[in-house]
Design a protein around this motif. Sequence first.
Motif, mmCIF file in Angstrom:
data_model
loop_
_atom_site.group_PDB
_atom_site.id
_atom_site.type_symbol
_atom_site.label_atom_id
_atom_site.label_comp_id
_atom_site.label_asym_id
_atom_site.label_seq_id
_atom_site.Cartn_x
_atom_site.Cartn_y
_atom_site.Cartn_z
ATOM 1 N N GLN A 12 0.840 -1.202 0.000
ATOM 2 C CA GLN A 12 0.000 0.000 0.000
ATOM 3 C C GLN A 12 0.878 1.255 0.000
ATOM 4 O O GLN A 12 0.487 2.290 0.487
ATOM 5 N N ALA A 14 2.260 4.524 -0.950
ATOM 6 C CA ALA A 14 1.777 5.650 -1.761
ATOM 7 C C ALA A 14 2.874 6.216 -2.650
ATOM 8 O O ALA A 14 2.609 6.640 -3.771
ATOM 9 N N ARG A 18 2.590 6.741 -6.676
ATOM 10 C CA ARG A 18 2.823 7.982 -7.423
ATOM 11 C C ARG A 18 3.848 7.761 -8.533
ATOM 12 O O ARG A 18 3.673 8.207 -9.664
ATOM 13 N N THR A 21 2.348 5.597 -11.368
ATOM 14 C CA THR A 21 1.360 6.357 -12.136
ATOM 15 C C THR A 21 2.065 7.297 -13.108
ATOM 16 O O THR A 21 1.675 7.407 -14.264
ATOM 17 N N TYR A 126 -6.373 1.395 -9.398
ATOM 18 C CA TYR A 126 -5.872 0.945 -8.104
ATOM 19 C C TYR A 126 -4.906 1.982 -7.509
ATOM 20 O O TYR A 126 -4.992 2.313 -6.323
ATOM 21 N N ASN A 128 -4.756 5.166 -8.084
ATOM 22 C CA ASN A 128 -5.541 6.336 -7.655
ATOM 23 C C ASN A 128 -6.203 6.058 -6.309
ATOM 24 O O ASN A 128 -6.250 6.929 -5.433
ATOM 25 N N HIS A 129 -6.711 4.832 -6.139
ATOM 26 C CA HIS A 129 -7.319 4.446 -4.870
ATOM 27 C C HIS A 129 -6.294 4.497 -3.731
ATOM 28 O O HIS A 129 -6.588 4.979 -2.639
ATOM 29 N N LEU A 131 -3.622 6.358 -3.626
ATOM 30 C CA LEU A 131 -3.298 7.763 -3.349
ATOM 31 C C LEU A 131 -4.397 8.455 -2.527
ATOM 32 O O LEU A 131 -4.107 9.351 -1.744
ATOM 33 N N GLU A 132 -5.653 8.073 -2.754
ATOM 34 C CA GLU A 132 -6.765 8.714 -2.057
ATOM 35 C C GLU A 132 -6.882 8.252 -0.616
ATOM 36 O O GLU A 132 -7.451 8.962 0.212
ATOM 37 N N THR A 133 -6.380 7.067 -0.279
ATOM 38 C CA THR A 133 -6.513 6.560 1.096
ATOM 39 C C THR A 133 -5.303 6.865 1.933
ATOM 40 O O THR A 133 -4.306 7.289 1.567
#
Length: 133
Positions: A12, A14, A18, A21, A126, A128-129, A131-133
């Motif tokens: 997980q 981040a 980044r 992505t 995934y 993006n998910h 990064l959002e959490t």
Amino acid sequence: MVYDIDAIIPTQNAALARTTTAAVAMGMEAMNAATTSVTTRRKAYMGDPASGIQSSELAGLSREERRRRRRATQKYRTAHATRERIRVEAFNVAFSELRKLLPTLPPDKKLSKIEILKLAICYIAYLNHVLET
């Protein structure tokens, strides 16, 4: 085929999300640049010695017929085939670059082009998910 990203990517992190992505985005930019650069075309004008057709042959013909005759020359067909080979090669290189950025189990699994695109979409969602959490 449906991909379970959580099974493919147990982390997980981040920062990794980044970076990946950004790498996927760079891969897509490379694909766009490659396909755009090879689609530039040179027009053969009436009476152009390089076109292989004399202007006297084309004098009374319609624009469409002139185009059809110009495209019927061996030189045009050879040039067109060469451009198409370069385009397809650039397309395949872009897919292989994108494929290198996508995680799969096993890592060396051969994927079709549609599978690569579907996995890329799923992987980006995934990330993006993450990064959002």
